[in-house]
Design an enzyme around this catalytic site. Structure first.
Site, PDB file in Angstrom:
ATOM      1  N   ASN A 106       0.860  -1.192   0.000  1.00 25.77           N
ATOM      2  CA  ASN A 106       0.000   0.000   0.000  1.00 25.77           C
ATOM      3  C   ASN A 106       0.891   1.235   0.000  1.00 25.77           C
ATOM      4  O   ASN A 106       2.013   1.193   0.496  1.00 25.77           O
ATOM      5  CB  ASN A 106      -0.884   0.006   1.252  1.00 25.77           C
ATOM      6  CG  ASN A 106      -1.800   1.216   1.304  1.00 25.77           C
ATOM      7  OD1 ASN A 106      -2.388   1.605   0.284  1.00 25.77           O
ATOM      8  ND2 ASN A 106      -1.928   1.839   2.462  1.00 25.77           N
ATOM      9  N   HIS A 108       0.894   5.208   1.338  1.00 24.05           N
ATOM     10  CA  HIS A 108       0.190   6.041   2.315  1.00 24.05           C
ATOM     11  C   HIS A 108       0.859   7.417   2.371  1.00 24.05           C
ATOM     12  O   HIS A 108       2.088   7.508   2.422  1.00 24.05           O
ATOM     13  CB  HIS A 108       0.238   5.353   3.685  1.00 24.05           C
ATOM     14  CG  HIS A 108      -0.438   6.135   4.757  1.00 24.05           C
ATOM     15  ND1 HIS A 108      -1.812   6.173   4.876  1.00 24.05           N
ATOM     16  CD2 HIS A 108       0.056   6.939   5.728  1.00 24.05           C
ATOM     17  CE1 HIS A 108      -2.134   6.968   5.892  1.00 24.05           C
ATOM     18  NE2 HIS A 108      -1.015   7.434   6.417  1.00 24.05           N
ATOM     19  N   SER A 135       4.905   6.809   2.326  1.00 18.83           N
ATOM     20  CA  SER A 135       5.483   5.516   2.684  1.00 18.83           C
ATOM     21  C   SER A 135       4.824   4.410   1.874  1.00 18.83           C
ATOM     22  O   SER A 135       3.609   4.414   1.683  1.00 18.83           O
ATOM     23  CB  SER A 135       5.227   5.194   4.168  1.00 18.83           C
ATOM     24  OG  SER A 135       5.627   6.256   5.002  1.00 18.83           O
ATOM     25  N   ASP A 144      -2.418   0.626   8.222  1.00 16.41           N
ATOM     26  CA  ASP A 144      -1.184   1.371   7.932  1.00 16.41           C
ATOM     27  C   ASP A 144      -0.038   0.983   8.871  1.00 16.41           C
ATOM     28  O   ASP A 144       0.851   1.789   9.138  1.00 16.41           O
ATOM     29  CB  ASP A 144      -1.427   2.890   7.988  1.00 16.41           C
ATOM     30  CG  ASP A 144      -2.499   3.329   7.001  1.00 16.41           C
ATOM     31  OD1 ASP A 144      -2.566   2.756   5.903  1.00 16.41           O
ATOM     32  OD2 ASP A 144      -3.282   4.244   7.339  1.00 16.41           O
TER      33      ASP A 144
HETATM   34  C1  GAR Z   1      -2.449   8.932  -2.703  1.00 10.82           C
HETATM   35  O1  GAR Z   1      -1.880  10.115  -2.226  1.00 10.82           O
HETATM   36  C2  GAR Z   1      -2.310   7.819  -1.686  1.00 10.82           C
HETATM   37  O2  GAR Z   1      -1.150   7.904  -0.904  1.00 10.82           O
HETATM   38  C3  GAR Z   1      -3.534   8.044  -0.836  1.00 10.82           C
HETATM   39  O3  GAR Z   1      -4.547   8.401  -1.732  1.00 10.82           O
HETATM   40  C4  GAR Z   1      -3.968   9.063  -2.856  1.00 10.82           C
HETATM   41  C5  GAR Z   1      -4.477   8.404  -4.127  1.00 10.82           C
HETATM   42  O4  GAR Z   1      -4.196   9.187  -5.235  1.00 10.82           O
HETATM   43  N1  GAR Z   1      -3.863   6.870  -0.101  1.00 10.82           N
HETATM   44  C6  GAR Z   1      -4.429   6.876   1.099  1.00 10.82           C
HETATM   45  O5  GAR Z   1      -4.744   7.884   1.685  1.00 10.82           O
HETATM   46  C7  GAR Z   1      -4.665   5.494   1.690  1.00 10.82           C
HETATM   47  N2  GAR Z   1      -5.124   5.605   3.040  1.00 10.82           N
HETATM   48  P1  GAR Z   1      -4.279   8.615  -6.722  1.00 10.82           P
HETATM   49  O6  GAR Z   1      -5.668   7.998  -6.893  1.00 10.82           O
HETATM   50  O7  GAR Z   1      -4.106   9.809  -7.573  1.00 10.82           O
HETATM   51  O8  GAR Z   1      -3.182   7.607  -6.883  1.00 10.82           O
END
Ligand code: GAR
Length: 209
Positions: A106, A108, A135, A144
Site C-alpha cells: 500500500n 500512504h 510511505s 497502515d
Molecule cells: C495517494 O496520495 C495515496 O497515498 C492516498 O490516496 C492518494 C491516491 O491518489 N492513499 C491513502 O490515503 C490510503 N489511506 P491517486 O488515486 O491519484 O493515486
C-alpha cells in the site's frame, strides 16, 4: 515478469505511475488488472484507455467480506501474484489480508508511523511539521501498520494548503512506488517469512489425540 493487480478508488495517478514505469525497459513487473470499488473511478477509464483489463464492483449494499471475496476472485483470475493498493479507500477484511499477506503493498501519504489513517496532510500542517512525505508498506491487519518498504520526505512550505501539499506528496509517490514495487518483486525468495507462516499454522492446529 511478476504479475501485479492494482486496486484504486480515485483518480489513479499512482496506478498510472506504476503502469508507465512497467513499460520502461527492464521493469520486473507488469500490470495485469486494475480493479476498483467505484465504477466511476478515474483510474478505471485510464486503465481501459491503456489497454489494461479492468474490474469494477461497488461495495454498496454488500458486506465487506462479500465484496472482498469478489475482488479477490477477480484478482486471482487475472493471474496476479501481487496486489498494489493505490488510493484504494476501503479497509480490507481479515480474510483478504491473510490471503495476500506478504504479497500486498500500500502507499500512504505520510512518513509512517506518523499519521496513520485519513487527513494526513491536514494533520501535518496543523502540527507545524517541517516535513511530511509518503510511505510504501506491506499490508497487515493493523491499519497502515505493516513493515515499511520505502519512504520519501516532502518539505512543507509556509504557503502550503492541504491541497498543495497533497499534490507534491503525489509527485514524490509517483517516484517512490514504482521503484519500491520493482525492488519488492525482484527480492530473493524469503524463506524466513514462509517458515514463520508454517509455524503459525502449525500452532493453530488442534493437538493430535
Ligand atoms: C495517494 O496520495 C495515496 O497515498 C492516498 O490516496 C492518494 C491516491 O491518489 N492513499 C491513502 O490515503 C490510503 N489511506 P491517486 O488515486 O491519484 O493515486
Amino acid at each position: 515478469l511478476a504479475k501485479v493487480a492494482v486496486l484504486v478508488s480515485g483518480s489513479g495517478t499512482n496506478m498510472a505511475a506504476l503502469l508507465y514505469a512497467s513499460r520502461l525497459p527492464d521493469s520486473p513487473y507488469e500490470i495485469v488488472l486494475v480493479a476498483s470499488n467505484d465504477p466511476n473511478a478515474g483510474g478505471l477509464s485510464l486503465a481501459e484507455a491503456e489497454g489494461i483489463p479492468t474490474f469494477a464492483l461497488s461495495h454498496k449494499g454488500m458486506s465487506r467480506e462479500e465484496h472482498d471475496q469478489a475482488m479477490d476472485a477477480a484478482v486471482r483470475s487475472s493471474g496476479a501474484e501481487y496486489i498494489a493498493l493505490a488510493g484504494y479507500m476501503r479497509i480490507l477484511s481479515d480474510e483478504m489480508v491473510t490471503r495476500w499477506e506478504g504479497r500486498m503493498l500500500n502507499i500512504h501519504p505520510s512518513l509512517l508511523p506518523k499519521y496513520k489513517g485519513l487527513k494526513t496532510h491536514e494533520r501535518a500542517l496543523e502540527a507545524g511539521d517541517e516535513f511530511c512525505g509518503t510511505s510504501v508498506h506491506l499490508v497487515t491487519s493493523e491499519l497502515d501498520g505493516g513493515q515499511v518498504l520505502g519512504q520519501a520526505p516532502v518539505a512543507i512550505m509556509d504557503s502550503d494548503t492541504p491541497e498543495t501539499l497533497a499534490y507534491r506528496v503525489k509527485l514524490a509517490e509517483h517516484q517512490l512506488y514504482p521503484r519500491v514495487l520493482a525492488d519488492f518483486v525482484s527480492r530473493p525468495f524469503d524463506s524466513g517469512w514462509l517458515l514463520e507462516r508454517v509455524r503459525a499454522l502449525a500452532m493453530a492446529l488442534p493437538e493430535a489425540e
